[in-house]
Design a protein around this motif. Structure first.
Motif, PDB file in Angstrom:
ATOM      1  N   SER A  45     -58.756 -80.418   9.436  1.00  0.00           N
ATOM      2  CA  SER A  45     -59.440 -80.398  10.717  1.00  0.00           C
ATOM      3  C   SER A  45     -60.690 -79.535  10.627  1.00  0.00           C
ATOM      4  CB  SER A  45     -58.498 -79.834  11.793  1.00  0.00           C
ATOM      5  OG  SER A  45     -58.075 -78.526  11.421  1.00  0.00           O
ATOM      6  N   ALA A  46     -61.557 -79.665  11.614  1.00  0.00           N
ATOM      7  CA  ALA A  46     -62.813 -78.936  11.620  1.00  0.00           C
ATOM      8  C   ALA A  46     -62.573 -77.434  11.624  1.00  0.00           C
ATOM      9  CB  ALA A  46     -63.633 -79.346  12.843  1.00  0.00           C
ATOM     10  N   THR A  47     -63.515 -76.722  11.018  1.00  0.00           N
ATOM     11  CA  THR A  47     -63.397 -75.274  10.951  1.00  0.00           C
ATOM     12  C   THR A  47     -63.586 -74.666  12.335  1.00  0.00           C
ATOM     13  OG1 THR A  47     -64.295 -75.312   8.727  1.00  0.00           O
ATOM     14  CG2 THR A  47     -64.339 -73.202   9.882  1.00  0.00           C
ATOM     15  N   PRO A  48     -62.721 -73.742  12.749  1.00  0.00           N
ATOM     16  CA  PRO A  48     -62.900 -73.110  14.064  1.00  0.00           C
ATOM     17  C   PRO A  48     -64.185 -72.296  14.102  1.00  0.00           C
ATOM     18  CG  PRO A  48     -60.690 -72.727  13.184  1.00  0.00           C
ATOM     19  CD  PRO A  48     -61.513 -73.305  12.076  1.00  0.00           C
ATOM     20  N   GLY A  49     -64.626 -71.988  15.304  1.00  0.00           N
ATOM     21  CA  GLY A  49     -65.787 -71.140  15.478  1.00  0.00           C
ATOM     22  C   GLY A  49     -65.374 -69.698  15.704  1.00  0.00           C
ATOM     23  N   VAL A  50     -66.287 -68.923  16.285  1.00  0.00           N
ATOM     24  CA  VAL A  50     -65.989 -67.501  16.495  1.00  0.00           C
ATOM     25  C   VAL A  50     -64.890 -67.298  17.527  1.00  0.00           C
ATOM     26  CG1 VAL A  50     -68.287 -66.757  15.796  1.00  0.00           C
ATOM     27  CG2 VAL A  50     -67.871 -67.362  18.177  1.00  0.00           C
ATOM     28  N   GLU A  51     -64.620 -68.327  18.339  1.00  0.00           N
ATOM     29  CA  GLU A  51     -63.534 -68.172  19.318  1.00  0.00           C
ATOM     30  C   GLU A  51     -62.173 -68.056  18.628  1.00  0.00           C
ATOM     31  OE1 GLU A  51     -63.784 -72.440  18.333  1.00  0.00           O
ATOM     32  OE2 GLU A  51     -65.253 -70.905  18.920  1.00  0.00           O
ATOM     33  N   GLY A  52     -62.096 -68.457  17.353  1.00  0.00           N
ATOM     34  CA  GLY A  52     -60.832 -68.349  16.634  1.00  0.00           C
ATOM     35  C   GLY A  52     -60.629 -67.026  15.922  1.00  0.00           C
ATOM     36  N   LEU A  53     -61.608 -66.128  16.012  1.00  0.00           N
ATOM     37  CA  LEU A  53     -61.488 -64.852  15.296  1.00  0.00           C
ATOM     38  C   LEU A  53     -60.415 -63.954  15.900  1.00  0.00           C
ATOM     39  CD1 LEU A  53     -65.237 -63.990  14.587  1.00  0.00           C
ATOM     40  CD2 LEU A  53     -63.526 -64.890  13.006  1.00  0.00           C
ATOM     41  N   ALA A  54     -60.267 -64.006  17.216  1.00  0.00           N
ATOM     42  CA  ALA A  54     -59.247 -63.163  17.851  1.00  0.00           C
ATOM     43  C   ALA A  54     -57.854 -63.535  17.355  1.00  0.00           C
ATOM     44  CB  ALA A  54     -59.335 -63.300  19.372  1.00  0.00           C
ATOM     45  N   ALA A  55     -57.560 -64.839  17.292  1.00  0.00           N
ATOM     46  CA  ALA A  55     -56.259 -65.278  16.778  1.00  0.00           C
ATOM     47  C   ALA A  55     -56.114 -64.922  15.311  1.00  0.00           C
ATOM     48  CB  ALA A  55     -56.101 -66.780  16.990  1.00  0.00           C
ATOM     49  N   LEU A  56     -57.209 -65.004  14.573  1.00  0.00           N
ATOM     50  CA  LEU A  56     -57.175 -64.635  13.147  1.00  0.00           C
ATOM     51  C   LEU A  56     -56.849 -63.155  12.983  1.00  0.00           C
ATOM     52  CD1 LEU A  56     -57.671 -66.140  10.459  1.00  0.00           C
ATOM     53  CD2 LEU A  56     -60.006 -65.267  10.520  1.00  0.00           C
ATOM     54  N   ALA A  57     -57.439 -62.312  13.835  1.00  0.00           N
ATOM     55  CA  ALA A  57     -57.161 -60.874  13.780  1.00  0.00           C
ATOM     56  C   ALA A  57     -55.711 -60.571  14.144  1.00  0.00           C
ATOM     57  CB  ALA A  57     -58.117 -60.135  14.709  1.00  0.00           C
ATOM     58  N   GLN A  58     -55.201 -61.265  15.151  1.00  0.00           N
ATOM     59  CA  GLN A  58     -53.801 -61.054  15.539  1.00  0.00           C
ATOM     60  C   GLN A  58     -52.850 -61.471  14.417  1.00  0.00           C
ATOM     61  OE1 GLN A  58     -53.214 -63.169  19.206  1.00  0.00           O
ATOM     62  NE2 GLN A  58     -54.552 -61.809  20.400  1.00  0.00           N
ATOM     63  N   GLU A  59     -53.163 -62.569  13.763  1.00  0.00           N
ATOM     64  CA  GLU A  59     -52.334 -63.025  12.650  1.00  0.00           C
ATOM     65  C   GLU A  59     -52.341 -62.006  11.506  1.00  0.00           C
ATOM     66  OE1 GLU A  59     -52.102 -66.797   9.507  1.00  0.00           O
ATOM     67  OE2 GLU A  59     -53.529 -66.784  11.175  1.00  0.00           O
ATOM     68  N   SER A  60     -53.497 -61.434  11.223  1.00  0.00           N
ATOM     69  CA  SER A  60     -53.580 -60.415  10.175  1.00  0.00           C
ATOM     70  C   SER A  60     -52.779 -59.178  10.563  1.00  0.00           C
ATOM     71  CB  SER A  60     -55.040 -60.048   9.924  1.00  0.00           C
ATOM     72  OG  SER A  60     -55.147 -59.019   8.964  1.00  0.00           O
ATOM     73  N   GLY A  61     -52.836 -58.795  11.848  1.00  0.00           N
ATOM     74  CA  GLY A  61     -52.062 -57.636  12.298  1.00  0.00           C
ATOM     75  C   GLY A  61     -50.572 -57.859  12.166  1.00  0.00           C
ATOM     76  N   ARG A  62     -50.098 -59.064  12.499  1.00  0.00           N
ATOM     77  CA  ARG A  62     -48.672 -59.351  12.342  1.00  0.00           C
ATOM     78  C   ARG A  62     -48.254 -59.327  10.878  1.00  0.00           C
ATOM     79  NH1 ARG A  62     -49.892 -63.272  16.398  1.00  0.00           N
ATOM     80  NH2 ARG A  62     -50.104 -64.854  14.777  1.00  0.00           N
TER      81      ARG A  62
END
Length: 382
Positions: A254-271
């Protein structure tokens, strides 16, 4: 006053000599010279015995013959069979078994298993024939005992070690090629991903340009600008067709997310154990989707690397829209203790990340300090 230039010149000369010596010391030529000298040193211990057993060679003549034989080891990588034939000559003439060990190792190391086995069988047969010749310096029973207890084992062992080294070289070369292939594949995948994003985002803009041009052409039909708008619409359509021909979409992720996906990416890294402090300029949301995708990929790869090499450390992510450029900075502290086992990594992620940034006209720099690892990426906003 003239002492300083002299001292400086001497230091530079010493440093240059040290670099040259270090470079030469690890070269294959240096290893060949060291091998030849080692063989000569071992055979030099037999000089008194050779002079006594073979009256045709005095001390100096024997030394010259042994030196000439060891010189064949200097070309053992390109012509190992030359050293092998010379060693067989030494076995038959001087009953010298030192050179044959180096020769058998060289054949196995640089020509492989089949050549090593063939050379070993030839050596064993030749040595057996020599030991059976009447007039051998020792009684036949003793010579046969020496043959079975010494001559055969040292030949087989030398050849086996060479074959093992050959296989080790093959495995190492295979690992290097696999790593290079992984990097090339990652770069190719990243290029495909960039091409897909270009097709999606630029294609959409070209479609809008075409539609808008046709609307303006219709509105300006009765004016002198009608022909210009029609040409603009045709140009946009041709550009879209060329884009479709160059970049062929065949499905894929699927298409690469934009900057709106960074928050979810940060949460995933924290978990996962690596907390993230994300600071982002609101103006970043206004840049093109293509650059937003690049920002997302850069941050994603940096978080992945930090999780591998500095798990548990806080990661600072800063994204700024400074003037005509986007600046992405990812900093993570390094752990006090080195992990007991190095993380599995082919180094392809950084290569693909750098490829994406360069494809958009940006730059990427990564540096390691005593306390942290820093990645700085700069992209044009327009």
């Amino acid at each position: 006053m003239h002492a300083k230039p002299v001292v400086s010149a001497l230091r530079q000369a010493v440093a240059t000599g040290r670099r040259l010596s270090e470079g030469w010391a690890g070269s294959p030529r240096a290893m060949d010279v060291l091998t030849a000298l080692s063989c000569l040193a071992l055979m030099a211990l037999d000089l008194p015995g050779l002079a006594a057993a073979d009256n045709s060679l005095n001390g100096w003549m024997a030394a010259a013959v042994l030196t000439a034989g060891c010189a064949s080891l200097l070309v053992r990588r390109r012509m190992p069979w030359l050293a092998y034939l010379t060693a067989l000559l030494f076995v038959g003439w001087l009953h010298e078994l030192t050179l044959i060990q180096f020769a058998l190792y060289s054949v196995g190391r640089y020509r492989g298993r089949r050549a090593g086995i063939l050379a070993t069988l030839g050596y064993v047969a030749f040595a057996l024939a020599v030991f059976s010749i009447p007039g051998w310096p020792e009684p036949r029973a003793q010579s046969l005992s020496a043959f079975l207890g010494l001559v055969v084992p040292i030949g087989v062992l030398a050849s086996a070690v060479g074959i093992a080294a050959y296989r080790h070289d093959l495995v190492r070369e295979l690992d290097i090629r696999r790593a290079e292939s992984a990097v090339l594949q990652a770069v190719q995948q990243e290029r495909t991903s960039v091409a897909r994003d270009v097709h999606d985002f630029v294609g959409r803009e070209l479609t809008l340009l075409t539609v808008r041009s046709e609307v303006l052409s219709t509105r300006a039909r009765e004016t002198t600008y009608s022909k210009d708008f029609e040409e603009l619409a045709d140009t946009a359509r041709r550009a879209h067709l060329v884009l479709n021909e160059i970049i062929v979409q065949r499905g894929g992720p699927s298409a690469t997310p934009g900057v709106e996906g960074l928050a979810a990416l940060a949460q995933e890294s924290g978990r996962a154990g690596s907390p993230v402090r994300l600071v982002m300029d609101p103006e970043v949301h206004e840049v093109s989707p293509l650059r937003q995708a690049a920002v997302y990929r850069v941050v994603q790869e940096c978080l992945t690397n930090a999780a591998k090499h500095a798990r548990g450390e806080t990661i600072d992510v800063s994204i700024e829209a400074a003037g005509p450029h986007l600046r992405i900075a990812v900093i993570n502290s390094l752990p006090e203790r080195t992990p007991p086992r190095a993380p599995v990594s082919a180094g392809s992620g950084t290569a693909s990340m750098s490829e994406r940034v360069r494809s958009l006209g940006g730059t990427l720099k990564a540096k390691r300090t005593d306390e942290s690892y820093v990645v700085i990426a700069t992209l044009p906003r327009g």
